[in-house]
Design a protein around this motif. Structure first.
Motif, mmCIF file in Angstrom:
data_model
loop_
_atom_site.group_PDB
_atom_site.id
_atom_site.type_symbol
_atom_site.label_atom_id
_atom_site.label_comp_id
_atom_site.label_asym_id
_atom_site.label_seq_id
_atom_site.Cartn_x
_atom_site.Cartn_y
_atom_site.Cartn_z
ATOM 1 N N SER A 1 0.805 -1.241 0.021
ATOM 2 C CA SER A 1 0.031 0.018 -0.213
ATOM 3 C C SER A 1 0.718 1.128 0.089
ATOM 4 O O SER A 1 0.405 2.377 -0.081
ATOM 5 C CB SER A 1 -1.002 0.025 1.169
ATOM 6 O OG SER A 1 -0.089 -0.089 2.603
ATOM 7 N N ALA A 2 2.171 1.221 0.114
ATOM 8 C CA ALA A 2 2.733 2.292 0.345
ATOM 9 C C ALA A 2 4.206 2.091 -0.570
ATOM 10 O O ALA A 2 4.680 1.060 -0.879
ATOM 11 C CB ALA A 2 3.365 2.487 1.761
ATOM 12 N N PRO A 3 4.833 2.937 -1.038
ATOM 13 C CA PRO A 3 6.178 2.966 -1.925
ATOM 14 C C PRO A 3 7.270 2.868 -1.052
ATOM 15 O O PRO A 3 7.236 3.120 0.188
ATOM 16 C CB PRO A 3 6.177 4.351 -2.699
ATOM 17 C CG PRO A 3 5.355 5.213 -1.701
ATOM 18 C CD PRO A 3 4.291 4.670 -1.137
ATOM 19 N N CYS A 4 8.219 1.986 -1.601
ATOM 20 C CA CYS A 4 9.363 1.621 -0.734
ATOM 21 C C CYS A 4 10.617 1.689 -1.847
ATOM 22 O O CYS A 4 10.425 1.968 -2.973
ATOM 23 C CB CYS A 4 9.266 0.078 -0.304
ATOM 24 S SG CYS A 4 9.289 -1.189 -1.411
ATOM 25 N N VAL A 5 11.582 1.370 -1.402
ATOM 26 C CA VAL A 5 12.936 1.526 -2.193
ATOM 27 C C VAL A 5 12.582 0.730 -3.361
ATOM 28 O O VAL A 5 13.369 1.384 -4.749
ATOM 29 C CB VAL A 5 14.195 0.885 -1.370
ATOM 30 C CG1 VAL A 5 14.134 -0.548 -1.252
ATOM 31 C CG2 VAL A 5 15.366 1.414 -2.381
ATOM 32 N N ALA A 6 11.900 -0.488 -3.711
ATOM 33 C CA ALA A 6 11.861 -1.113 -4.933
ATOM 34 C C ALA A 6 10.941 -0.129 -5.892
ATOM 35 O O ALA A 6 11.498 -0.255 -7.105
ATOM 36 C CB ALA A 6 11.050 -2.419 -4.766
ATOM 37 N N ASP A 7 10.140 0.707 -5.546
ATOM 38 C CA ASP A 7 9.209 1.443 -6.562
ATOM 39 C C ASP A 7 10.216 2.537 -7.006
ATOM 40 O O ASP A 7 9.952 2.673 -7.927
ATOM 41 C CB ASP A 7 7.993 2.119 -5.557
ATOM 42 C CG ASP A 7 7.041 1.097 -5.315
ATOM 43 O OD1 ASP A 7 6.261 0.789 -5.957
ATOM 44 O OD2 ASP A 7 7.167 0.764 -3.963
ATOM 45 N N PHE A 8 11.042 3.157 -6.040
ATOM 46 C CA PHE A 8 11.655 4.353 -6.540
ATOM 47 C C PHE A 8 12.914 3.822 -7.560
ATOM 48 O O PHE A 8 13.250 4.533 -8.673
ATOM 49 C CB PHE A 8 12.562 5.000 -5.402
ATOM 50 C CG PHE A 8 11.476 5.737 -4.312
ATOM 51 C CD1 PHE A 8 11.018 6.833 -4.721
ATOM 52 C CD2 PHE A 8 11.022 5.240 -3.327
ATOM 53 C CE1 PHE A 8 10.079 7.398 -4.034
ATOM 54 C CE2 PHE A 8 10.046 5.877 -2.541
ATOM 55 C CZ PHE A 8 9.575 6.867 -2.867
ATOM 56 N N SER A 9 13.347 2.513 -7.344
ATOM 57 C CA SER A 9 14.268 2.000 -8.040
ATOM 58 C C SER A 9 13.850 1.713 -9.759
ATOM 59 O O SER A 9 14.293 2.009 -10.507
ATOM 60 C CB SER A 9 15.179 0.979 -7.733
ATOM 61 O OG SER A 9 15.808 1.379 -6.627
ATOM 62 N N ALA A 10 12.577 1.067 -9.564
ATOM 63 C CA ALA A 10 11.829 0.418 -10.593
ATOM 64 C C ALA A 10 11.424 1.732 -11.525
ATOM 65 O O ALA A 10 11.453 1.685 -12.755
ATOM 66 C CB ALA A 10 10.835 -0.450 -10.569
ATOM 67 N N TYR A 11 11.038 2.787 -10.912
ATOM 68 C CA TYR A 11 10.416 3.700 -11.362
ATOM 69 C C TYR A 11 11.475 4.582 -12.370
ATOM 70 O O TYR A 11 11.094 5.072 -13.706
ATOM 71 C CB TYR A 11 9.713 4.728 -10.628
ATOM 72 C CG TYR A 11 9.305 6.238 -10.933
ATOM 73 C CD1 TYR A 11 8.050 6.113 -11.650
ATOM 74 C CD2 TYR A 11 9.815 7.389 -10.959
ATOM 75 C CE1 TYR A 11 7.342 7.376 -12.047
ATOM 76 C CE2 TYR A 11 9.414 8.566 -11.750
ATOM 77 C CZ TYR A 11 8.083 8.600 -12.001
ATOM 78 O OH TYR A 11 7.480 9.697 -12.470
ATOM 79 N N HIS A 12 12.660 5.011 -12.000
ATOM 80 C CA HIS A 12 13.499 5.899 -12.780
ATOM 81 C C HIS A 12 13.678 5.648 -13.990
ATOM 82 O O HIS A 12 13.738 6.489 -14.859
ATOM 83 C CB HIS A 12 14.754 6.277 -11.810
ATOM 84 C CG HIS A 12 15.548 5.167 -11.521
ATOM 85 N ND1 HIS A 12 16.733 5.034 -12.532
ATOM 86 C CD2 HIS A 12 15.787 4.440 -10.688
ATOM 87 C CE1 HIS A 12 17.384 4.283 -12.081
ATOM 88 N NE2 HIS A 12 17.040 3.823 -11.093
ATOM 89 N N PRO A 13 14.118 4.536 -14.518
ATOM 90 C CA PRO A 13 14.715 4.203 -15.702
ATOM 91 C C PRO A 13 12.990 4.168 -16.707
ATOM 92 O O PRO A 13 13.231 4.789 -18.048
ATOM 93 C CB PRO A 13 15.085 2.787 -15.770
ATOM 94 C CG PRO A 13 14.629 2.067 -14.505
ATOM 95 C CD PRO A 13 14.328 3.239 -13.522
#
Length: 311
Positions: free
Chosen positions: A174-186
């Protein structure tokens, strides 16, 4: 002296990862705009050689690589979490995959000949050539995906990520974590910086919705300062004291030895200094710059190579 200073440039995907994490944590931070290709004399004054983007400065402490920057931000302000309880391991593993395998597939597709023509087509030819030459130098010794292979891999990865956000807002819940930020940027680089290539997202609408949720996090509150002012901040500060748990010996290199640290692959430039710490997760080198003074430059262990400098 304890203010967060991010050295970055607007179109850097890893800088977007850091900017969003700063926004997620609600930080106010200072922004230093740096060149997107070498030379970067003010960056090197702080790092001693490392030139990848971004770097995070806190006084006379310089943190390299967004994987380490994540740890610094989490320690500085534990909530909201980047590493969710009971999922810390899977979050870190997924983030590492995204920062490497996913990133290079996305870049191979987005900066294919077609993508590069779209990105640099309206600029003077020398701009695209300089950028390409700079990145080619950073990839020395790397095996790059061919555009067709990169596109096929990227499409597969998008489908796999899509299944993770079909029934929940973020990759692990339900909340963003380090995996979301890493997958998002490319993915952000493709969709936002080079939108001519963004039709690859059409078969995965859940990814687009997830990206909209990530973008809505924002970058927090930032104010601009010059690189000269950032160097002056470092010169006026002293590195923060190191913790007691500073040495896990894996290399038979003693603290106090002169060493170099360099990335395993992308960005071969080395930083040389005195080894002051080798913890479970990071290396700390002490070095002195004529403008920036005495500095501690920090690197994550994973993804970096430590070598002793022998006379």
């Amino acid at each position: 002296m304890n203010e967060l200073i991010l050295h970055h440039y607007a179109m850097s995907p890893f800088a977007e990862k850091a900017r969003l994490m700063l926004g997620h944590k609600g930080f106010s931070w200072q922004s230093v705009n740096i060149p997107n290709i070498m030379p970067k004399p003010d960056v090197v004054a702080l790092t001693g050689g490392y030139r990848r983007t971004p770097i995070l400065q806190v006084g006379a402490d310089i943190y390299c690589d967004t994987a380490l920057i994540c740890d610094v931000l989490e320690h500085r302000q534990p909530t909201p979490l980047l590493y969710p309880e009971h999922q810390k391991g899977v979050a870190r593993v997924l983030a590492q995959w995204a920062d490497t395998t996913l990133f290079w597939a996305a870049m191979g597709y987005t900066l294919s000949p077609k993508g590069a023509a779209a990105l640099f087509g309206k600029q003077p030819p020398e701009v695209g050539k300089a950028f390409g030459a700079d990145r080619a130098a950073m990839r020395t010794g790397m095996t790059s995906l061919r555009p067709g292979d990169a596109a096929a891999a990227f499409r597969s990865y998008l489908r796999r990520l899509s299944t993770m956000v079909e029934e929940q807002p973020f990759l692990l819940g339900s909340a963003p974590c380090v995996a979301d930020f890493s997958a998002y940027h490319p993915l952000w680089f493709c969709r936002v910086i080079n939108p001519a290539m963004a039709d690859i997202f059409e078969p995965t609408p859940h990814i687009l919705q997830w990206m909209d949720r990530m973008a809505a996090i924002g970058h927090g509150t930032s104010s601009k300062i010059s690189s000269t002012d950032a160097i002056a901040v470092a010169a006026a500060a002293e590195p923060e004291p190191l913790t007691d748990d500073i040495f896990q010996d894996e290399h038979q290199i003693e603290l106090g030895s002169r060493v170099t640290v360099a990335a395993e692959s992308f960005g071969p430039e080395t930083t040389e200094g005195i080894l002051r710490a080798a913890t479970r997760t990071r290396y700390t080198l002490e070095r002195t710059d004529e403008r920036a003074g005495r500095l501690h430059v920090h690197f994550p262990r994973i993804g970096y190579v430590l070598r002793e400098v022998r006379a």
